[in-house]
Design a protein around this motif. Structure first.
Motif, mmCIF file in Angstrom:
data_model
loop_
_atom_site.group_PDB
_atom_site.id
_atom_site.type_symbol
_atom_site.label_atom_id
_atom_site.label_comp_id
_atom_site.label_asym_id
_atom_site.label_seq_id
_atom_site.Cartn_x
_atom_site.Cartn_y
_atom_site.Cartn_z
ATOM 1 N N LEU B 99 -24.909 -11.501 -23.115
ATOM 2 C CA LEU B 99 -23.407 -11.669 -22.888
ATOM 3 C C LEU B 99 -22.660 -11.957 -24.173
ATOM 4 C CD1 LEU B 99 -23.257 -14.330 -19.780
ATOM 5 C CD2 LEU B 99 -22.981 -11.532 -19.966
ATOM 6 N N ARG B 103 -17.894 -14.612 -23.250
ATOM 7 C CA ARG B 103 -18.289 -14.838 -21.780
ATOM 8 C C ARG B 103 -19.435 -15.951 -21.508
ATOM 9 N NH1 ARG B 103 -19.447 -9.227 -18.627
ATOM 10 N NH2 ARG B 103 -17.251 -8.610 -18.373
ATOM 11 N N SER B 104 -20.312 -16.219 -22.756
ATOM 12 C CA SER B 104 -21.454 -17.124 -22.690
ATOM 13 C C SER B 104 -20.695 -18.449 -22.519
ATOM 14 C CB SER B 104 -22.056 -16.869 -23.923
ATOM 15 O OG SER B 104 -23.454 -17.339 -23.493
ATOM 16 N N LEU B 107 -19.120 -19.034 -19.027
ATOM 17 C CA LEU B 107 -20.045 -19.269 -18.125
ATOM 18 C C LEU B 107 -20.708 -20.720 -18.287
ATOM 19 C CD1 LEU B 107 -21.140 -17.407 -16.121
ATOM 20 C CD2 LEU B 107 -23.205 -17.114 -17.558
ATOM 21 N N ARG B 108 -20.987 -21.189 -19.284
ATOM 22 C CA ARG B 108 -21.491 -22.581 -19.344
ATOM 23 C C ARG B 108 -20.665 -23.409 -19.026
ATOM 24 N NH1 ARG B 108 -21.731 -22.062 -26.026
ATOM 25 N NH2 ARG B 108 -23.379 -20.464 -25.125
ATOM 26 N N LYS B 109 -19.317 -23.548 -19.193
ATOM 27 C CA LYS B 109 -18.352 -24.387 -18.594
ATOM 28 C C LYS B 109 -18.430 -24.687 -17.306
ATOM 29 C CE LYS B 109 -15.078 -23.599 -22.343
ATOM 30 N NZ LYS B 109 -14.225 -22.656 -22.555
ATOM 31 N N ILE B 110 -18.917 -23.798 -16.349
ATOM 32 C CA ILE B 110 -19.081 -24.098 -14.801
ATOM 33 C C ILE B 110 -19.780 -25.195 -14.539
ATOM 34 C CG2 ILE B 110 -19.412 -22.817 -12.675
ATOM 35 C CD1 ILE B 110 -19.209 -20.272 -14.064
ATOM 36 N N LYS B 111 -20.811 -25.405 -15.357
ATOM 37 C CA LYS B 111 -21.535 -26.426 -14.776
ATOM 38 C C LYS B 111 -21.190 -27.771 -15.186
ATOM 39 C CE LYS B 111 -24.780 -26.360 -18.899
ATOM 40 N NZ LYS B 111 -24.276 -25.190 -19.628
ATOM 41 N N PHE B 213 -29.764 -18.039 -15.800
ATOM 42 C CA PHE B 213 -28.329 -17.960 -15.016
ATOM 43 C C PHE B 213 -28.233 -19.298 -14.572
ATOM 44 C CE2 PHE B 213 -25.556 -17.699 -11.640
ATOM 45 C CZ PHE B 213 -24.180 -17.087 -12.295
ATOM 46 N N ARG B 216 -27.690 -22.001 -17.251
ATOM 47 C CA ARG B 216 -26.537 -21.792 -18.053
ATOM 48 C C ARG B 216 -25.064 -22.071 -17.352
ATOM 49 N NH1 ARG B 216 -26.599 -15.916 -21.125
ATOM 50 N NH2 ARG B 216 -28.972 -15.772 -21.435
ATOM 51 N N ALA B 217 -25.117 -21.747 -15.967
ATOM 52 C CA ALA B 217 -23.849 -21.724 -15.414
ATOM 53 C C ALA B 217 -23.593 -22.800 -14.137
ATOM 54 C CB ALA B 217 -23.571 -20.473 -14.651
ATOM 55 N N GLU B 266 -26.648 -26.309 -25.569
ATOM 56 C CA GLU B 266 -27.394 -25.345 -24.730
ATOM 57 C C GLU B 266 -28.738 -25.132 -24.949
ATOM 58 O OE1 GLU B 266 -25.767 -23.605 -21.923
ATOM 59 O OE2 GLU B 266 -24.554 -25.470 -22.328
#
Lengths: 340, 494
Positions: B99, B103-104, B107-111, B213, B216-217, B266
């Motif tokens: 990614l 994007r990366s 994505l990692r903010k979702i968690k 995935f 990360r997410a 991360e």
């Protein structure tokens, strides 16, 4: 015909699905991969349990039961009293003629105690572990190749084996203690019309050389008393609850099918109320007796007398007396009382 | 280092499976099964917060967080069994998607959003973190899919050998020995095991599309360790980097940015980048490297995300309304329904340990909040009268640990006899199998003999503990003539 939508470089395109599948089938498969896939699919097929002739695999083979052996004993029945169940059992078996009369060198012996319940020896829900240990020791001493001890339990089997003390005691004596499989059965065949016709019976119980039935004397809600014939329900598979309908006929037929060589009834501690499970120590009486006989009916009748119950009140003993199954008259039998 | 990490992953997975495998009668394993989950800071924190208690064993999870603060997010890369499963899945594919930085980062903010949502819901008294906790997801898979499948396969092989190939000698003996020491005396079946398997499989399959995935997410435990890991002094240095970009492409977490700096929170310390580095300058060490700059932009972002998760408050259970278990029979002495559902982390220990296979996961019978909580299904297995194993293995006290004496008087419900199908009542046939099996010392099933004919059973509601052995053994099939309902169950309110 079907058309598959797929995305390529951001645009939707269409593709012929048959062409796609043909493309997949066209792929080269290495020999290694081919072998692995072929072997694993054969393995899965074997695991699936599918057999071309269903009857030969799924249905157990038939058996007409164990043959009755004519074993001459010194007395018909021994009642041993005392305070050590192990010594009482040993002495009583010696007095009836010794274990050597029943167990020949190289025999496979099954000692079938009552291990039905998750109860301690003090609660008297199961056969006294000392009695079982004595029987195992004597069988091995008489030259048995192997002594098996098992029961199809009512409570969870591992708990029953451990709590009853029979599992550890029999293991210590050198018996093979295990949990029998409900699929490893034979179909009981009777030459006459029997309600037990076709019932699944454990193969290991039918195919042993010597069967020693070692029940415990105790109260039972339906049959008044649990005795040697009732204890044989522990080698039956299937939906055993159904046997409770017409239990007298069922159990006498089953006893005739199993033909135990020796019956040892443990009446050391006797549960007199709330059987067959019990649980309260106040329901347990110390009777301190062990009954040994070659004939199951005689053993059951004498046990009834010890418990103070009229034999005709116990359905299966009543049926046995009516059908003149075995020695049904204790007054004509040679009964010896001993104290250890 | 990579070999060491793989070894560590193998050992921890093996230990995980061993502990769950030995979660069975008589519970002889050296490591208590509850320990697996007591070391999980996410579940311990969420349960403690939602229940306003300090769970026993919470110190272990705090210790895990402290270790993470010292070493970084090592747990995800070196210990987590779900992470190992994802690594195995991802290894099936040779090329992986990469990614862009943006994007990366998105994505990692979702968690963190998930973590915030779970935290706020916990503050509102609702614990739903079990949905995304990796340790319990892996535990459910092992307890309810893997072990039953393995024992089933072994069973089938032995049945095939013994019954169909007629090997009744040594093979049969071996089977009996294996059964009592390793396999367990019966093959367990669990309801909805397909749903549990697909949940696990979907997570692993996602790593097929994008490596790790889930970590990360989604993973809230990873988010927690990531927060703690920022304080670690174990950092990655790349002095003399020739900017070839290999590590950027190979990093399974997408933690290395295009400008060759890396996001410490991360990094799961998989150490692959050390070996990928062609000029051998990538190193991990405690000294030297300064803390990677945390730009204030991302901090603001983080706080905003935390705040945005406030909207989940809308899902809070309407105050004053009591949860009802419906027709679900809970394990013995289970807490009152509201507390039970919030305390239960769905680890599956109670169902794995239940010796009769009576405890089964619930799907929707207890409401959407009760998914995968345990229930007693007397048709598959009854509650063994003197067994207290479910309470012993519960890591959060949703099923309290009780003594045998307490267990003997703890009601799970009450049995009821259906006189229209019961054999003695309806057909005048002898039966009373239920009375025979009733484990209560005084017999909670009494016999009515006054009317003549066969003895007819009836329930003494004072004595009945609702263990369900009567239903389990009732010969009237398939609809039993005696059934247990969760009426009058002893559910403690804490």
């Amino acid at each position: 015909m079907g058309i598959v939508l797929f995305r390529e470089k951001g645009r939707f395109r269409m593709k012929d699905p048959f062409g796609y599948i043909a493309g997949l089938l066209d792929k080269k498969v290495s020999r290694k991969k081919f072998l692995a896939m072929a072997l694993s699919s054969i393995g899965l097929f074997l695991l699936s349990g599918f057999r071309p002739h269903k009857a030969s695999a799924a249905a157990p083979e038939g058996s007409t039961g164990r043959l009755k052996k004519a074993i001459k004993t010194d007395h018909d029945l021994i009642v041993a009293s005392g305070s050590d169940p192990y010594a009482m059992t040993v002495k009583a078996v010696e007095m009836i003629g010794g274990m050597e009369r029943f167990v020949k060198k190289g025999d496979v012996v099954l000692v079938k105690p009552n291990i039905g319940w998750d109860r301690t020896p003090e609660q008297a829900g199961n056969t006294n572990p000392q009695v079982v240990a004595a029987l195992v020791d004597m069988s091995l001493k008489a030259g048995a190749k192997k002594v098996k001890v098992f029961d199809i339990t009512c409570n969870e089997s591992r708990r029953c084996y451990a709590t009853s003390g029979i599992g550890p005691a029999a293991l210590k004596s050198g018996a093979s203690v295990y949990h029998p499989e409900d699929w490893d059965t034979v179909k009981a065949l009777f030459p006459f019309k029997s309600p037990m016709q076709g019932w699944p019976i454990l193969r290991d119980a039918v195919e042993c050389d010597v069967l020693i039935n070692a029940p415990v004397l105790k109260h039972h809600g339906l049959t008044r008393l649990t005795l040697s014939m009732k204890n044989l329900m522990g080698v039956c598979g299937g939906n055993r609850g159904i046997m409770h309908q017409n239990i007298g006929e069922n159990l006498v037929d089953l006893t005739g099918f199993m033909n135990p060589e020796l019956t040892v009834i443990d009446a050391y501690r006797v549960l007199v109320r709330h059987g067959p499970t019990g649980g309260n120590l106040s329901d347990v009486n110390d009777v301190k007796k062990v009954i040994v006989a070659a004939d199951p009916t005689l053993a059951d009748i004498v046990a009834c007398n010890i418990a103070g119950v009229e034999p005709s009140d116990v359905p299966y003993v009543r049926t046995a007396i009516q059908r003149k199954f075995g020695l049904t008259d204790p007054s004509k039998a040679d009964i010896l009382n001993i104290t250890v | 280092m990579v070999i060491l990490r793989r070894l560590s992953q193998t050992v921890s997975c093996g230990l995980f499976i061993y502990v769950l495998w030995s979660t069975t009668y008589p519970l002889a394993g050296t490591i208590k099964p509850a320990m697996l989950f007591k070391s999980d800071p996410l579940m311990m924190a969420m349960v403690s917060i939602s229940q306003r208690v300090i769970l026993p064993g919470v110190a272990i999870s705090i210790a895990m967080l402290l270790i993470a603060a010292a070493l970084g997010r090592y747990f995800c890369g070196w210990v987590c069994p779900l992470g190992a499963a994802m690594d195995i899945t991802a290894a099936l594919k040779k090329k992986h998607a990469i990614l862009s930085d943006n994007r990366s980062a998105a994505l990692r903010k979702i968690k963190f959003f998930f973590l915030g949502a779970f935290l706020i819901l916990a503050l509102a008294g609702i614990q739903v973190a079990w949905i995304c906790d990796p340790v319990t997801i892996a535990a459910r898979f092992v307890s309810m899919n893997m072990i039953p499948a393995l024992t089933w396969a072994a069973d089938r092989i032995f049945i095939f050998l013994i019954r169909d190939c007629n090997m009744h000698g040594a093979i049969s003996d071996l089977y009996h020995t294996l059964e009592s020491n390793l396999l367990g005396v019966k093959v367990f079946y669990f309801a909805h095991s397909a749903a549990i398997l697909s949940f696990f499989a979907a997570i692993c399959a996602a790593s097929f599309i994008l490596q790790r995935f889930w970590c990360r997410a989604v993973c809230p435990l990873g988010a927690l360790y990531s927060l703690a890991g920022r304080f670690s002094r174990l950092r990655r240095t790349t002095g003399g980097c020739v900017k070839c970009g290999r590590c950027v492409n190979s990093c399974r977490m997408g933690a290395i940015k295009k400008d060759f700096s890396y996001s410490q929170g991360e990094c799961i310390l998989c150490m692959e980048c050390i070996y990928d580095c062609p000029s051998h300058v990538t190193k991990f060490g405690f000294s030297g490297a300064s803390r990677p700059p945390v730009n204030t932009e991302s901090r603001k972002n983080f706080i905003l995300i935390l705040l945005s998760s406030l909207f989940t408050m809308g899902f809070a259970f309407p105050a004053g309304r009591k949860r009802s278990p419906g027709g679900v029979i809970r394990p013995p002495a289970a807490l009152e329904e509201d507390h039970f559902v919030n305390r239960c982390i769905r680890c599956g220990n109670c169902m794995k340990v239940c010796p009769t296979n009576g405890l089964q996961p619930v799907m929707f019978q207890a409401g959407p909040g009760g998914i995968w909580t345990p229930q007693l299904v007397p048709e598959t297995g009854y509650c063994e009268y003197l067994c207290t194993l479910c309470g012993k293995t519960c890591p959060t006290g949703a099923i309290p640990e009780i003594t045998q004496e307490q267990k003997a008087v703890t009601k799970l419900g009450i049995a009821e006899i259906d006189r229209s199908t019961c054999l003695p009542w309806a057909k005048n046939k002898e039966c009373i199998v239920c009375q025979e099996h009733c484990p209560v010392g005084e017999k909670a099933i009494k016999l009515d003999t006054y009317a003549g004919g066969p003895a007819k059973p009836y329930i003494d509601e004072r004595l009945c503990v609702g263990c369900g052995i009567c239903q389990n053994k009732c010969p009237v099939q398939p609809v039993r003539a005696v059934k247990v309902s969760p009426r009058n169950a002893d559910r403690k309110c804490i």
